[in-house]
Enzyme design. Structure first.
Site, PDB file in Angstrom:
ATOM      1  N   LYS A  19       0.831  -1.218   0.000  1.00  0.00           N
ATOM      2  CA  LYS A  19       0.000   0.000   0.000  1.00  0.00           C
ATOM      3  C   LYS A  19       0.861   1.262   0.000  1.00  0.00           C
ATOM      4  O   LYS A  19       0.488   2.283  -0.592  1.00  0.00           O
ATOM      5  CB  LYS A  19      -0.956   0.012   1.199  1.00  0.00           C
ATOM      6  N   GLY A  23       9.672 -21.798  16.470  1.00  0.00           N
ATOM      7  CA  GLY A  23       8.862 -22.594  17.391  1.00  0.00           C
ATOM      8  C   GLY A  23       8.374 -23.870  16.729  1.00  0.00           C
ATOM      9  O   GLY A  23       7.970 -23.857  15.572  1.00  0.00           O
ATOM     10  N   GLY A  81      -4.658 -12.295  -9.734  1.00  0.00           N
ATOM     11  CA  GLY A  81      -5.336 -12.229  -8.439  1.00  0.00           C
ATOM     12  C   GLY A  81      -5.077 -10.860  -7.819  1.00  0.00           C
ATOM     13  O   GLY A  81      -4.538  -9.954  -8.463  1.00  0.00           O
ATOM     14  N   ALA A  93       2.736 -14.453  -9.129  1.00  0.00           N
ATOM     15  CA  ALA A  93       1.725 -14.102  -8.106  1.00  0.00           C
ATOM     16  C   ALA A  93       0.537 -15.047  -8.262  1.00  0.00           C
ATOM     17  O   ALA A  93      -0.569 -14.641  -8.591  1.00  0.00           O
ATOM     18  CB  ALA A  93       1.289 -12.646  -8.284  1.00  0.00           C
ATOM     19  N   GLY A 106      -0.750 -17.097  -5.968  1.00  0.00           N
ATOM     20  CA  GLY A 106      -1.421 -17.460  -4.726  1.00  0.00           C
ATOM     21  C   GLY A 106      -0.431 -17.754  -3.611  1.00  0.00           C
ATOM     22  O   GLY A 106       0.787 -17.641  -3.800  1.00  0.00           O
ATOM     23  N   ASP A 145      -3.760 -17.207   8.079  1.00  0.00           N
ATOM     24  CA  ASP A 145      -3.546 -17.805   6.753  1.00  0.00           C
ATOM     25  C   ASP A 145      -3.266 -19.307   6.819  1.00  0.00           C
ATOM     26  O   ASP A 145      -3.400 -19.997   5.807  1.00  0.00           O
ATOM     27  CB  ASP A 145      -2.330 -17.150   6.065  1.00  0.00           C
ATOM     28  N   HIS A 179     -23.338  15.443   3.534  1.00  0.00           N
ATOM     29  CA  HIS A 179     -23.212  15.921   2.152  1.00  0.00           C
ATOM     30  C   HIS A 179     -22.169  17.037   2.107  1.00  0.00           C
ATOM     31  O   HIS A 179     -22.178  17.900   2.982  1.00  0.00           O
ATOM     32  CB  HIS A 179     -24.554  16.459   1.660  1.00  0.00           C
TER      33      HIS A 179
HETATM   34  P1  FAD Z   1       1.711 -14.029   8.530  1.00  0.00           P
HETATM   35  O1  FAD Z   1       1.500 -12.583   8.416  1.00  0.00           O
HETATM   36  O2  FAD Z   1       2.231 -14.760   7.344  1.00  0.00           O
HETATM   37  O3  FAD Z   1       2.667 -14.231   9.776  1.00  0.00           O
HETATM   38  C1  FAD Z   1       3.156 -15.481  10.129  1.00  0.00           C
HETATM   39  C2  FAD Z   1       4.386 -15.286  10.980  1.00  0.00           C
HETATM   40  O4  FAD Z   1       4.743 -16.544  11.539  1.00  0.00           O
HETATM   41  C3  FAD Z   1       5.605 -14.789  10.220  1.00  0.00           C
HETATM   42  O5  FAD Z   1       6.121 -13.666  10.864  1.00  0.00           O
HETATM   43  C4  FAD Z   1       6.588 -15.959  10.266  1.00  0.00           C
HETATM   44  O6  FAD Z   1       7.927 -15.513  10.391  1.00  0.00           O
HETATM   45  C5  FAD Z   1       6.160 -16.657  11.537  1.00  0.00           C
HETATM   46  N1  FAD Z   1       6.450 -18.107  11.585  1.00  0.00           N
HETATM   47  C6  FAD Z   1       6.063 -19.067  10.714  1.00  0.00           C
HETATM   48  N2  FAD Z   1       6.433 -20.272  11.151  1.00  0.00           N
HETATM   49  C7  FAD Z   1       7.092 -20.072  12.337  1.00  0.00           C
HETATM   50  C8  FAD Z   1       7.698 -20.926  13.286  1.00  0.00           C
HETATM   51  N3  FAD Z   1       7.650 -22.258  13.164  1.00  0.00           N
HETATM   52  N4  FAD Z   1       8.299 -20.360  14.362  1.00  0.00           N
HETATM   53  C9  FAD Z   1       8.311 -19.009  14.532  1.00  0.00           C
HETATM   54  N5  FAD Z   1       7.715 -18.158  13.675  1.00  0.00           N
HETATM   55  C10 FAD Z   1       7.113 -18.688  12.601  1.00  0.00           C
HETATM   56  N6  FAD Z   1      -4.204  -8.846   3.457  1.00  0.00           N
HETATM   57  C11 FAD Z   1      -5.109  -7.886   3.707  1.00  0.00           C
HETATM   58  O7  FAD Z   1      -6.002  -8.086   4.527  1.00  0.00           O
HETATM   59  N7  FAD Z   1      -5.045  -6.672   3.078  1.00  0.00           N
HETATM   60  C12 FAD Z   1      -4.088  -6.390   2.164  1.00  0.00           C
HETATM   61  O8  FAD Z   1      -4.062  -5.296   1.609  1.00  0.00           O
HETATM   62  C13 FAD Z   1      -3.128  -7.383   1.871  1.00  0.00           C
HETATM   63  N8  FAD Z   1      -2.137  -7.142   0.990  1.00  0.00           N
HETATM   64  C14 FAD Z   1      -1.182  -8.081   0.778  1.00  0.00           C
HETATM   65  C15 FAD Z   1      -0.165  -7.792  -0.131  1.00  0.00           C
HETATM   66  C16 FAD Z   1       0.823  -8.729  -0.373  1.00  0.00           C
HETATM   67  C17 FAD Z   1       1.931  -8.388  -1.345  1.00  0.00           C
HETATM   68  C18 FAD Z   1       0.815  -9.971   0.331  1.00  0.00           C
HETATM   69  C19 FAD Z   1       1.902 -10.981   0.118  1.00  0.00           C
HETATM   70  C20 FAD Z   1      -0.195 -10.275   1.233  1.00  0.00           C
HETATM   71  C21 FAD Z   1      -1.211  -9.329   1.449  1.00  0.00           C
HETATM   72  N9  FAD Z   1      -2.256  -9.586   2.347  1.00  0.00           N
HETATM   73  C22 FAD Z   1      -3.217  -8.625   2.566  1.00  0.00           C
HETATM   74  C23 FAD Z   1      -2.390 -10.868   3.061  1.00  0.00           C
HETATM   75  C24 FAD Z   1      -1.901 -10.732   4.509  1.00  0.00           C
HETATM   76  O9  FAD Z   1      -0.572 -10.298   4.503  1.00  0.00           O
HETATM   77  C25 FAD Z   1      -2.037 -12.071   5.217  1.00  0.00           C
HETATM   78  O10 FAD Z   1      -3.374 -12.520   5.119  1.00  0.00           O
HETATM   79  C26 FAD Z   1      -1.669 -11.929   6.687  1.00  0.00           C
HETATM   80  O11 FAD Z   1      -0.353 -11.485   6.848  1.00  0.00           O
HETATM   81  C27 FAD Z   1      -1.853 -13.271   7.409  1.00  0.00           C
HETATM   82  O12 FAD Z   1      -1.518 -13.117   8.745  1.00  0.00           O
HETATM   83  P2  FAD Z   1      -0.989 -14.336   9.626  1.00  0.00           P
HETATM   84  O13 FAD Z   1      -0.749 -13.773  10.969  1.00  0.00           O
HETATM   85  O14 FAD Z   1      -1.902 -15.488   9.485  1.00  0.00           O
HETATM   86  O15 FAD Z   1       0.380 -14.790   8.947  1.00  0.00           O
HETATM   87  P1  AMP Z   2      -4.790 -15.444  -6.096  1.00  0.00           P
HETATM   88  O1  AMP Z   2      -4.823 -16.869  -5.559  1.00  0.00           O
HETATM   89  O2  AMP Z   2      -6.050 -14.682  -5.919  1.00  0.00           O
HETATM   90  O3  AMP Z   2      -3.577 -14.704  -5.630  1.00  0.00           O
HETATM   91  O4  AMP Z   2      -4.640 -15.574  -7.677  1.00  0.00           O
HETATM   92  C1  AMP Z   2      -3.631 -16.304  -8.310  1.00  0.00           C
HETATM   93  C2  AMP Z   2      -4.016 -16.469  -9.779  1.00  0.00           C
HETATM   94  O5  AMP Z   2      -2.948 -17.099 -10.493  1.00  0.00           O
HETATM   95  C3  AMP Z   2      -5.250 -17.346  -9.997  1.00  0.00           C
HETATM   96  O6  AMP Z   2      -6.239 -16.588 -10.645  1.00  0.00           O
HETATM   97  C4  AMP Z   2      -4.742 -18.492 -10.853  1.00  0.00           C
HETATM   98  O7  AMP Z   2      -5.690 -18.891 -11.838  1.00  0.00           O
HETATM   99  C5  AMP Z   2      -3.500 -17.912 -11.524  1.00  0.00           C
HETATM  100  N1  AMP Z   2      -2.534 -18.932 -11.972  1.00  0.00           N
HETATM  101  C6  AMP Z   2      -2.080 -20.015 -11.268  1.00  0.00           C
HETATM  102  N2  AMP Z   2      -1.188 -20.738 -12.010  1.00  0.00           N
HETATM  103  C7  AMP Z   2      -1.067 -20.105 -13.221  1.00  0.00           C
HETATM  104  C8  AMP Z   2      -0.295 -20.331 -14.410  1.00  0.00           C
HETATM  105  N3  AMP Z   2       0.538 -21.375 -14.541  1.00  0.00           N
HETATM  106  N4  AMP Z   2      -0.433 -19.448 -15.447  1.00  0.00           N
HETATM  107  C9  AMP Z   2      -1.253 -18.377 -15.343  1.00  0.00           C
HETATM  108  N5  AMP Z   2      -1.995 -18.115 -14.244  1.00  0.00           N
HETATM  109  C10 AMP Z   2      -1.919 -18.951 -13.185  1.00  0.00           C
END
Ligand code: FAD
Ligand code: AMP
Length: 478
Positions: A58, A122, A190, A276, A278, A319, A451
């Site tokens: 962002k 961990g 995506g 990108a 997924g 996640d 407004h």
């Molecule tokens: P994470 O943020 O992935 O954190 C997991 C943490 O666990 C990490 O710090 C990792 O180091 C730690 N970890 C893992 N395994 C271990 C272990 N065994 N021991 C110790 N530490 C460990 N989401 C939104 O809602 N809005 C957005 O605008 C948005 N933009 C995004 C843009 C990008 C480019 C990306 C990549 C993601 C984006 N997301 C967005 C998704 C969002 O970042 C994730 O959904 C979110 O971070 C998930 O949070 P989490 O706490 O589950 O995991």
């Molecule tokens: P998201 O999971 O929303 O981040 O989106 C990832 C996107 O990548 C999905 O729409 C998939 O259909 C697309 N995708 C995955 N594999 C391939 C590939 N080999 N070529 C083109 N697109 C792909």
């Protein structure tokens, strides 16, 4: 530190750090383990979201939006801005500063709330024990009454496009280009692919997005997806659907991508390629064989609606479990679990989790969209209102898009909303609040909206559901 904790959280992203803070607020003796090291090799909290996800993306989207506005759109206001330039390294440094402020902020919140921060790895063992290994390699066994797994996700890698230093990168690498590549390929249309493609497109890259599916933004209301496709095309982004990447060839500083579409095998050459496609749940070396926690068939930690795993006292959030991969979903699960551990009643309403795509125009949605309701054979009414009819949007020269609200045909209860347009993410939040209170479209229509604001589009769309919009001609209802 050998004492027992009430709660140990493994993972300090928006799921884990929020869970740890809430648990500590509720009087539970809490530790949070995270292995993340920043560019300087310092242990930091905040996970994907703060370090390489929501926040840095962002920051770059905001910088490049301002640049584009100044370069291409100031003239309508009568402002002449000559020689607009962007210093990409300054832009990246600003992004890094925001990231470090926020990660330091989490460390400060841990201190303020008495959360023990444990930097390192961990691993969950049987009997509610955690093997903690710090960054120096020293290992100890910790005990807790409750353990919350919040280890998040990592980018999916695909065999046809293996990451290649500085050339074929994942989303983290795409936040670090030193200059805008001339030809930029993105695999996957995506959320992440479109946001990162947008950043570099604004800085002059010729962006081509290759998407295997034949539908653009298949999870989004298709009227919104159509408008988004139109706007992105206008901005110069080329999104190719039904284009499945089958291989890549790196030659010097170029990468040629082979893909197949309805016409057969093709190829296209880029200076950089972003993969990108997924993200996948991250559980590497996390679970001992006898810990009792199971994964589902897609590799997510198996949990119920309250984020309880198959092992007593062990929870998993964010996640690494089912559901949308969103920071706010992770955080709400973190709060729910911490509160349930402290014997409070808490539940996440999974039906009302908003999503935002930070392109311009922004896209946001919550609840059910029209395509889903149609497919399910539900009876519903739709109210739409275009930003082109909103005075504040005109004042801001930001009139593309619309608000679409859908309500049950019989009860008028709001079932969902989709917004494409200025501040869509903030506007959809108004419908989130309405839905949480079980509001009808009529209820929302009866509320007073200031407004002139962009929010008036939400008001008018709610009124339009029952054919009562004031500032547009309503569709005749039978
Ligand atoms: P994470 O943020 O992935 O954190 C997991 C943490 O666990 C990490 O710090 C990792 O180091 C730690 N970890 C893992 N395994 C271990 C272990 N065994 N021991 C110790 N530490 C460990 N989401 C939104 O809602 N809005 C957005 O605008 C948005 N933009 C995004 C843009 C990008 C480019 C990306 C990549 C993601 C984006 N997301 C967005 C998704 C969002 O970042 C994730 O959904 C979110 O971070 C998930 O949070 P989490 O706490 O589950 O995991
Ligand atoms: P998201 O999971 O929303 O981040 O989106 C990832 C996107 O990548 C999905 O729409 C998939 O259909 C697309 N995708 C995955 N594999 C391939 C590939 N080999 N070529 C083109 N697109 C792909």
């Amino acid at each position: 530190m050998a004492d027992k904790f009430d709660v140990i959280v493994i993972g300090g992203g928006p799921g884990g750090y929020v869970a740890a803070i809430r648990a500590a607020q509720l009087g539970l003796k809490t530790a949070c383990i995270d292995k993340w090291l920043n560019k300087e090799g310092k242990g930091v909290y905040g996970g994907t979201c703060l370090n390489v996800g929501c926040i840095p993306s962002k920051a770059l989207l905001d910088s490049t939006h301002k640049y584009e506005e100044a370069k291409d759109h100031f003239d309508v206001h009568g402002i002449t801005a000559k020689d607009i330039k962007i210093d990409v390294s300054a832009m990246l440094a600003r992004k890094d500063k925001i990231v470090s402020n926020l990660t330091m902020g989490v460390a400060g919140l841990f201190k303020a709330n008495g959360v023990t921060a444990l930097e390192g790895f961990g691993k969950l063992l049987a009997g509610k024990k955690v093997e903690f290994t710090n960054h120096a390699g020293k290992t100890e066994i910790l005990d807790a009454d409750n353990i919350i797994i919040a280890t998040g996700s990592v980018p999916v890698e695909i065999p046809p496009a293996p990451l290649t230093e500085g050339l074929i990168v994942d989303s983290s690498g795409a936040l670090e280009f030193e200059k805008a590549p001339k030809r930029l390929g993105v695999i996957g249309a995506g959320v992440i692919g479109l946001e990162l493609g947008t950043v570099w497109n604004r800085l002059g890259s010729e962006v081509v997005v290759l998407e295997a599916q034949d539908k653009f933004l298949s999870l989004v209301d298709q009227q919104v997806a159509k408008e988004a496709a139109k706007q992105l095309k206008k901005q110069g982004m080329k999104v190719m659907l039904s284009a499945r990447v089958t291989g890549t060839e790196v030659k010097g500083k170029e990468v040629t991508v082979n893909y197949s579409d309805s016409e057969g095998e093709k190829s296209v050459t880029f200076d950089k390629l972003i993969v990108a496609v997924g993200r996948r749940p991250y559980t590497e070396n996390l679970l001992s064989g006898d810990c009792g926690v199971n994964l589902d068939e897609r590799g997510f930690i198996f949990v119920n609606d309250q984020c309880v795993t198959d092992a007593p006292g062990i929870y998993a959030i964010g996640d690494v479990v089912r559901g949308p991969m969103l920071a706010h979903k992770a955080s709400e699960e973190g709060v729910m679990v911490a509160e349930r551990i402290a014997d409070h009643k808490a539940q996440v309403n999974y039906d009302v989790i908003p999503s935002v795509i930070y392109t311009h125009p922004e896209i946001a949605f919550v609840g059910k969209n029209e395509d889903e309701l149609k497919a399910a054979g539900e009876k519903y009414n739709v109210g739409m209102f275009p930003f082109a009819a909103v005075g504040r949007a005109m004042a801001a020269n930001d009139t593309a898009g619309f608000v679409k609200i859908i309500a049950d045909a019989e009860t008028d209860r709001i079932l969902g909303a989709s917004v494409i347009g200025p501040s869509a993410g903030d506007l959809v939040q108004q419908v989130v609040i309405a839905m949480e209170f079980g509001s009808s479209a009529e209820d929302l229509g009866m509320m007073v909206f200031s407004h002139p604001t962009l929010s008036e589009a939400v008001h008018e769309a709610a009124l339009a559901v029952n054919g009562h919009a004031i500032h547009k001609a309503n569709r005749k209802r039978k």
